[in-house]
Scaffold this motif. Structure first.
Motif, PDB file in Angstrom:
ATOM      1  N   UNK A 146       0.614  -0.881  -0.434  1.00 40.69           N
ATOM      2  CA  UNK A 146      -0.143   0.181   0.001  1.00 40.69           C
ATOM      3  C   UNK A 146       0.730   1.069  -0.130  1.00 40.69           C
ATOM      4  N   UNK A 147       2.186   1.337   0.884  1.00 43.15           N
ATOM      5  CA  UNK A 147       3.120   2.261   0.869  1.00 43.15           C
ATOM      6  C   UNK A 147       3.863   2.030  -0.403  1.00 43.15           C
ATOM      7  N   UNK A 148       4.353   1.522  -1.219  1.00 48.35           N
ATOM      8  CA  UNK A 148       5.090   0.621  -1.765  1.00 48.35           C
ATOM      9  C   UNK A 148       6.710   1.150  -1.286  1.00 48.35           C
ATOM     10  N   UNK A 149       7.198   2.184  -0.364  1.00 53.19           N
ATOM     11  CA  UNK A 149       8.381   2.856   0.035  1.00 53.19           C
ATOM     12  C   UNK A 149       8.836   2.805   0.937  1.00 53.19           C
ATOM     13  N   UNK A 150       9.806   2.485   1.389  1.00 52.79           N
ATOM     14  CA  UNK A 150      10.439   2.889   3.428  1.00 52.79           C
ATOM     15  C   UNK A 150       9.800   3.393   4.097  1.00 52.79           C
ATOM     16  N   UNK A 151      10.441   4.696   2.925  1.00 48.13           N
ATOM     17  CA  UNK A 151      10.734   6.407   2.887  1.00 48.13           C
ATOM     18  C   UNK A 151       8.944   6.988   3.360  1.00 48.13           C
ATOM     19  N   UNK A 152       7.658   6.283   3.112  1.00 48.20           N
ATOM     20  CA  UNK A 152       7.137   6.582   2.666  1.00 48.20           C
ATOM     21  C   UNK A 152       6.219   5.839   4.041  1.00 48.20           C
ATOM     22  N   UNK A 153       6.470   4.697   4.141  1.00 46.84           N
ATOM     23  CA  UNK A 153       5.601   4.103   5.268  1.00 46.84           C
ATOM     24  C   UNK A 153       5.325   5.147   6.670  1.00 46.84           C
ATOM     25  N   UNK A 154       4.072   4.172   7.273  1.00 46.99           N
ATOM     26  CA  UNK A 154       4.392   5.082   8.071  1.00 46.99           C
ATOM     27  C   UNK A 154       5.268   4.779   9.816  1.00 46.99           C
ATOM     28  N   UNK A 155       5.603   5.701  10.337  1.00 51.25           N
ATOM     29  CA  UNK A 155       6.811   4.650  11.726  1.00 51.25           C
ATOM     30  C   UNK A 155       6.043   3.668  12.234  1.00 51.25           C
ATOM     31  N   UNK A 156       4.682   4.184  12.740  1.00 49.96           N
ATOM     32  CA  UNK A 156       4.228   3.124  13.411  1.00 49.96           C
ATOM     33  C   UNK A 156       4.346   1.344  12.788  1.00 49.96           C
ATOM     34  N   UNK A 157       4.258   1.193  11.719  1.00 49.39           N
ATOM     35  CA  UNK A 157       4.286  -0.114  10.542  1.00 49.39           C
ATOM     36  C   UNK A 157       5.256  -0.269  10.900  1.00 49.39           C
ATOM     37  N   UNK A 158       6.676   0.818  10.195  1.00 45.41           N
ATOM     38  CA  UNK A 158       8.458   0.635  10.245  1.00 45.41           C
ATOM     39  C   UNK A 158       7.958  -0.307  11.528  1.00 45.41           C
ATOM     40  N   UNK A 159       7.785   1.101  12.959  1.00 48.57           N
ATOM     41  CA  UNK A 159       8.636   0.319  13.890  1.00 48.57           C
ATOM     42  C   UNK A 159       7.539  -1.780  14.143  1.00 48.57           C
ATOM     43  N   UNK A 160       6.406  -1.782  13.954  1.00 50.11           N
ATOM     44  CA  UNK A 160       5.943  -3.141  14.216  1.00 50.11           C
ATOM     45  C   UNK A 160       6.755  -3.973  12.665  1.00 50.11           C
ATOM     46  N   UNK A 161       7.163  -3.856  12.192  1.00 49.04           N
ATOM     47  CA  UNK A 161       8.305  -5.088  11.258  1.00 49.04           C
ATOM     48  C   UNK A 161       9.424  -5.117  11.978  1.00 49.04           C
ATOM     49  N   UNK A 162       9.503  -3.813  12.694  1.00 49.31           N
ATOM     50  CA  UNK A 162      11.315  -4.256  13.558  1.00 49.31           C
ATOM     51  C   UNK A 162      10.914  -4.675  14.472  1.00 49.31           C
ATOM     52  N   UNK A 163      10.094  -4.743  14.837  1.00 48.39           N
ATOM     53  CA  UNK A 163       9.891  -4.870  16.991  1.00 48.39           C
ATOM     54  C   UNK A 163       9.834  -6.397  16.865  1.00 48.39           C
ATOM     55  N   UNK A 164       9.273  -6.963  15.553  1.00 46.60           N
ATOM     56  CA  UNK A 164       8.889  -8.711  15.436  1.00 46.60           C
ATOM     57  C   UNK A 164       9.586  -9.147  15.301  1.00 46.60           C
ATOM     58  N   UNK A 165      11.309  -8.411  14.615  1.00 51.43           N
ATOM     59  CA  UNK A 165      12.526  -9.153  14.579  1.00 51.43           C
ATOM     60  C   UNK A 165      12.833  -9.058  15.303  1.00 51.43           C
ATOM     61  N   UNK A 166      13.189  -8.350  16.544  1.00 52.45           N
ATOM     62  CA  UNK A 166      13.789  -8.643  17.765  1.00 52.45           C
ATOM     63  C   UNK A 166      14.213  -6.919  18.344  1.00 52.45           C
ATOM     64  N   UNK A 167      14.430  -5.823  16.989  1.00 55.45           N
ATOM     65  CA  UNK A 167      14.563  -4.976  16.747  1.00 55.45           C
ATOM     66  C   UNK A 167      14.447  -3.905  18.657  1.00 55.45           C
ATOM     67  N   UNK A 168      14.927  -3.154  18.780  1.00 54.07           N
ATOM     68  CA  UNK A 168      14.504  -2.211  19.733  1.00 54.07           C
ATOM     69  C   UNK A 168      14.071  -1.137  19.261  1.00 54.07           C
ATOM     70  N   UNK A 169      12.536  -0.439  19.838  1.00 56.40           N
ATOM     71  CA  UNK A 169      12.250   1.003  19.052  1.00 56.40           C
ATOM     72  C   UNK A 169      11.003   1.622  19.960  1.00 56.40           C
ATOM     73  N   UNK A 170      10.773   2.730  19.821  1.00 54.27           N
ATOM     74  CA  UNK A 170      11.079   3.666  21.100  1.00 54.27           C
ATOM     75  C   UNK A 170       9.415   3.262  20.713  1.00 54.27           C
ATOM     76  N   UNK A 171       9.061   3.762  21.620  1.00 55.16           N
ATOM     77  CA  UNK A 171       7.412   2.618  22.291  1.00 55.16           C
ATOM     78  C   UNK A 171       6.024   3.781  22.008  1.00 55.16           C
ATOM     79  N   UNK A 172       6.986   4.596  21.531  1.00 54.90           N
ATOM     80  CA  UNK A 172       5.440   6.135  20.760  1.00 54.90           C
ATOM     81  C   UNK A 172       5.563   5.265  19.591  1.00 54.90           C
ATOM     82  N   UNK A 173       6.432   4.430  19.031  1.00 52.25           N
ATOM     83  CA  UNK A 173       5.620   4.059  17.628  1.00 52.25           C
ATOM     84  C   UNK A 173       4.600   3.335  17.806  1.00 52.25           C
ATOM     85  N   UNK A 174       4.496   2.183  19.037  1.00 48.20           N
ATOM     86  CA  UNK A 174       4.011   1.495  18.979  1.00 48.20           C
ATOM     87  C   UNK A 174       2.642   1.308  18.853  1.00 48.20           C
ATOM     88  N   UNK A 175       1.976   3.000  19.320  1.00 50.46           N
ATOM     89  CA  UNK A 175       0.630   3.455  19.756  1.00 50.46           C
ATOM     90  C   UNK A 175      -0.407   2.819  18.759  1.00 50.46           C
TER      91      UNK A 175
END
Length: 117
Positions: A88-117
């Motif tokens: 839907x967003x096609x590009x990493x750069x245009x993907x909303x922060x909360x969706x990037x955070x979700x993808x990163x946290x699923x693979x074990x990355x530490x993300x800023x919790x404000x992006x997980x709301x």
């Protein structure tokens, strides 16, 4: 965030790198391919960043260029883990922060919790 770490994320461009950095709270090396990756450049990255001995993650755009790059990296780095953005967003750069955070946290990355709301 670009000093020696055990995790490496490979992206296409600087805007992708900037957006991912906003979300992460841990040190991760983020490498830009600038959309293409010739044999010589790949070999340089492989050696410089010791990619065979790191946890490598691939996060590229869901467009023809990104899909082509993902296929190339899948061949060259078969143990790398692939992270995907919504078509839907096609590009990493245009993907909303909360969706990037979700993808990163699923693979074990530490993300800023404000992006997980």
């Amino acid at each position: 965030m670009d000093h020696e770490t055990n995790k490496v994320i490979i992206v296409e461009g600087l805007t992708d790198k900037r957006e991912i950095k906003k979300v992460l709270t841990e040190d991760v090396t983020i490498l830009c391919t600038n959309g293409t990756l010739g044999v010589e450049r790949f070999d340089d990255l492989l050696e410089t960043y010791d990619l065979d001995n790191k946890d490598v993650f691939i996060m590229v755009d869901e467009d023809p260029a990104g899909i082509k790059l993902r296929k190339q990296l899948r061949r060259e780095l078969p143990l790398a883990k692939h992270l995907y953005v919504s078509s839907e967003y096609r590009e990493v750069a245009t993907t909303p922060g909360h969706m990037l955070a979700a993808a990163l946290v699923r693979t074990g990355f530490a993300v800023n919790p404000i992006f997980l709301v």
